[in-house]
Design an enzyme around this catalytic site. Structure first.
Site, PDB file in Angstrom:
ATOM      1  CE1 TYR A  31      25.479  37.284  46.614  1.00 33.11           C
ATOM      2  CE2 TYR A  31      26.258  36.125  48.560  1.00 33.11           C
ATOM      3  CZ  TYR A  31      25.356  36.250  47.517  1.00 33.11           C
ATOM      4  OH  TYR A  31      24.342  35.332  47.381  1.00 33.11           O
ATOM      5  CE  LYS A  70      27.110  29.961  45.481  1.00 36.34           C
ATOM      6  NZ  LYS A  70      25.867  29.582  46.096  1.00 36.34           N
TER       7      LYS A  70
HETATM    8  P1  NAD Z   1      21.469  32.666  39.867  1.00 34.14           P
HETATM    9  O1  NAD Z   1      22.650  33.506  39.534  1.00 34.14           O
HETATM   10  O2  NAD Z   1      21.303  31.371  39.162  1.00 34.14           O
HETATM   11  O3  NAD Z   1      20.138  33.508  39.683  1.00 34.14           O
HETATM   12  C1  NAD Z   1      20.083  34.898  39.786  1.00 34.14           C
HETATM   13  C2  NAD Z   1      19.471  35.424  38.516  1.00 34.14           C
HETATM   14  O4  NAD Z   1      19.349  36.843  38.622  1.00 34.14           O
HETATM   15  C3  NAD Z   1      20.314  35.145  37.258  1.00 34.14           C
HETATM   16  O5  NAD Z   1      19.593  34.355  36.339  1.00 34.14           O
HETATM   17  C4  NAD Z   1      20.613  36.522  36.726  1.00 34.14           C
HETATM   18  O6  NAD Z   1      20.632  36.600  35.296  1.00 34.14           O
HETATM   19  C5  NAD Z   1      19.497  37.349  37.322  1.00 34.14           C
HETATM   20  N1  NAD Z   1      19.851  38.753  37.321  1.00 34.14           N
HETATM   21  C6  NAD Z   1      21.015  39.315  37.739  1.00 34.14           C
HETATM   22  N2  NAD Z   1      20.994  40.625  37.522  1.00 34.14           N
HETATM   23  C7  NAD Z   1      19.785  40.915  36.959  1.00 34.14           C
HETATM   24  C8  NAD Z   1      19.187  42.108  36.503  1.00 34.14           C
HETATM   25  N3  NAD Z   1      19.837  43.279  36.564  1.00 34.14           N
HETATM   26  N4  NAD Z   1      17.942  42.050  35.982  1.00 34.14           N
HETATM   27  C9  NAD Z   1      17.279  40.845  35.885  1.00 34.14           C
HETATM   28  N5  NAD Z   1      17.808  39.688  36.306  1.00 34.14           N
HETATM   29  C10 NAD Z   1      19.048  39.721  36.834  1.00 34.14           C
HETATM   30  O7  NAD Z   1      21.500  32.451  41.449  1.00 34.14           O
HETATM   31  P2  NAD Z   1      20.677  31.448  42.380  1.00 34.14           P
HETATM   32  O8  NAD Z   1      21.630  30.453  42.907  1.00 34.14           O
HETATM   33  O9  NAD Z   1      19.435  30.998  41.700  1.00 34.14           O
HETATM   34  O10 NAD Z   1      20.321  32.424  43.581  1.00 34.14           O
HETATM   35  C11 NAD Z   1      19.082  33.115  43.682  1.00 34.14           C
HETATM   36  C12 NAD Z   1      19.142  34.079  44.856  1.00 34.14           C
HETATM   37  O11 NAD Z   1      19.462  33.369  46.054  1.00 34.14           O
HETATM   38  C13 NAD Z   1      20.205  35.167  44.721  1.00 34.14           C
HETATM   39  O12 NAD Z   1      19.693  36.364  45.236  1.00 34.14           O
HETATM   40  C14 NAD Z   1      21.323  34.683  45.592  1.00 34.14           C
HETATM   41  O13 NAD Z   1      22.114  35.731  46.067  1.00 34.14           O
HETATM   42  C15 NAD Z   1      20.577  33.980  46.699  1.00 34.14           C
HETATM   43  N6  NAD Z   1      21.405  32.946  47.338  1.00 34.14           N
HETATM   44  C16 NAD Z   1      21.732  31.818  46.666  1.00 34.14           C
HETATM   45  C17 NAD Z   1      22.517  30.859  47.292  1.00 34.14           C
HETATM   46  C18 NAD Z   1      22.905  29.589  46.570  1.00 34.14           C
HETATM   47  O14 NAD Z   1      23.591  28.778  47.174  1.00 34.14           O
HETATM   48  N7  NAD Z   1      22.514  29.381  45.329  1.00 34.14           N
HETATM   49  C19 NAD Z   1      22.967  31.055  48.597  1.00 34.14           C
HETATM   50  C20 NAD Z   1      22.628  32.233  49.250  1.00 34.14           C
HETATM   51  C21 NAD Z   1      21.811  33.164  48.621  1.00 34.14           C
END
Ligand code: NAD
Length: 329
Positions: free
Chosen positions: A152, A195
């Site tokens: 990841y 988380k």
């Molecule tokens: P989340 O999983 O709630 O949101 C990601 C969304 O992307 C999901 O709703 C999922 O359905 C959508 N998705 C995945 N594959 C897809 C596809 N092929 N087509 C369309 N949509 C698709 O995650 P989040 O916590 O809201 O995180 C958002 C971003 O921030 C992500 O890129 C994540 O890697 C990054 N991030 C989050 C955290 C955290 O602590 N939440 C930390 C570091 C990085």
């Protein structure tokens, strides 16, 4: 008449994307959201919500059908430690997220869109700098030589480079942030992708006072956690600034997982016994280093962990209550 500003939020059905859409709507933007699914916890605030798979190139081209003022790329195949660190989902995580990012960068460039915000993660930092729980190194410049502890993290590193390469070669103004453990209401709180803050709030909410809850590892690993409203604030400030990043968006209030449990137990007003069990824990220590964001944006997150946890606990307790009817007190 001034024209309404437009924003595209990819991953709008997710946790941070859902909060970002609400904020952009409050600012008066016309917003299109895209995701594989609707948000589970609240009705979308977006003007237009497309259910679509961003791994599909023609879908992405269709969605990016105008010159949006701002594009936020948050879609990723994502999860908590239980999803990322077992190794079982590595191929999917890398393939799915890289394909999304390749498609989005190219389609935005072809449409002559200037700005895409990309959400990278602190998981891209080298594992060798995060072995001491008291002194993890997560300054932006410490990213290389690269050695993330998960695929990841490797995919995130690749994709941040991808968006910055489009800046260099095609004059785009993409922005890259490295999020550190974002939490808050309307985030996944059960099922394996949640988380630590959400998992602990759930376990405490379900436990009766004096009973045990299970904690992965010895609980001495350290982390910092950033409340989602401050994350969204940082995203908007970075996107509208003259700085491309990569820059940390995280909290500098580092706690052990044991301390996190104690704060949540205190908020809940319960006595909780910690039972340490084997489980995926990730690196030993991680904390945001906010020197660069402060220098470049004149701003950094400042809210205390406890305030965000109070709101999150209240929301998760309500979820538990409506799921199971009754809770232990
Ligand atoms: P989340 O999983 O709630 O949101 C990601 C969304 O992307 C999901 O709703 C999922 O359905 C959508 N998705 C995945 N594959 C897809 C596809 N092929 N087509 C369309 N949509 C698709 O995650 P989040 O916590 O809201 O995180 C958002 C971003 O921030 C992500 O890129 C994540 O890697 C990054 N991030 C989050 C955290 C955290 O602590 N939440 C930390 C570091 C990085």
């Amino acid at each position: 008449m001034t024209q309404e500003k437009t924003a595209l939020v990819l991953g709008a059905g997710g946790f941070i994307g859902g909060h970002l859409v609400k904020r952009l709507k409050r600012e008066g933007y016309w917003v299109r959201g895209v995701d594989l699914k609707f948000n589970e916890f609240s009705e979308t605030a977006a003007d237009d919500f497309v259910i679509g798979d961003l791994r599909d190139q023609s879908t992405v081209r269709g969605i990016i059908d105008r010159r949006f003022d701002e594009v936020y790329q948050l879609a990723a195949d994502m999860g908590g430690a239980g999803y990322i660190f077992t190794g079982e989902h590595d191929a999917d995580i890398m393939h799915n997220s890289a394909t999304i990012n390749l498609n989005v960068a190219e389609a935005a460039h072809k449409r002559n869109i200037k700005k895409v915000f990309y959400s990278s993660s602190a998981c891209m930092y080298p594992a060798y700098n995060q072995e001491d729980p008291d002194n993890p190194i997560c300054s932006e410049a410490s990213a290389y030589p690269a050695a993330p502890d998960s695929e990841y993290g490797w995919e995130k590193l690749f994709s941040e480079r991808l968006f910055l390469a489009y800046n260099r070669n095609y004059g785009m103004q993409n922005r890259v942030a490295r999020f550190h453990n974002i939490f808050g209401p309307e985030g996944t709180w059960q099922g394996g992708k949640e988380k630590a803050p959400a998992a602990i709030c759930r376990k405490v909410a379900m436990a009766s006072s004096g009973s045990e809850i299970e904690i992965w590892g010895d609980g001495l690993q350290t982390r910092s956690f950033l409340f989602v409203d401050e994350c969204v604030e940082g995203v908007l400030r970075l996107t509208r600034s003259g700085f491309e990043g990569p820059v940390n968006i995280g909290s500098e209030e580092m706690v052990t997982i044991n301390q996190l449990v104690e704060i949540v137990a205190e908020i809940a007003g319960k006595k909780i016994v910690k039972k340490h069990i084997p489980g995926p824990t990730g690196v030993r220590g991680r904390n945001s280093d906010n020197r660069l964001i402060e220098e470049k944006l004149g701003w950094k997150p400042s809210q205390s962990l406890r305030i965000g946890l109070e709101q999150t606990y209240e929301w998760i307790e309500r979820q538990c209550r409506s799921n199971s009817g009754a809770l232990a007190s």
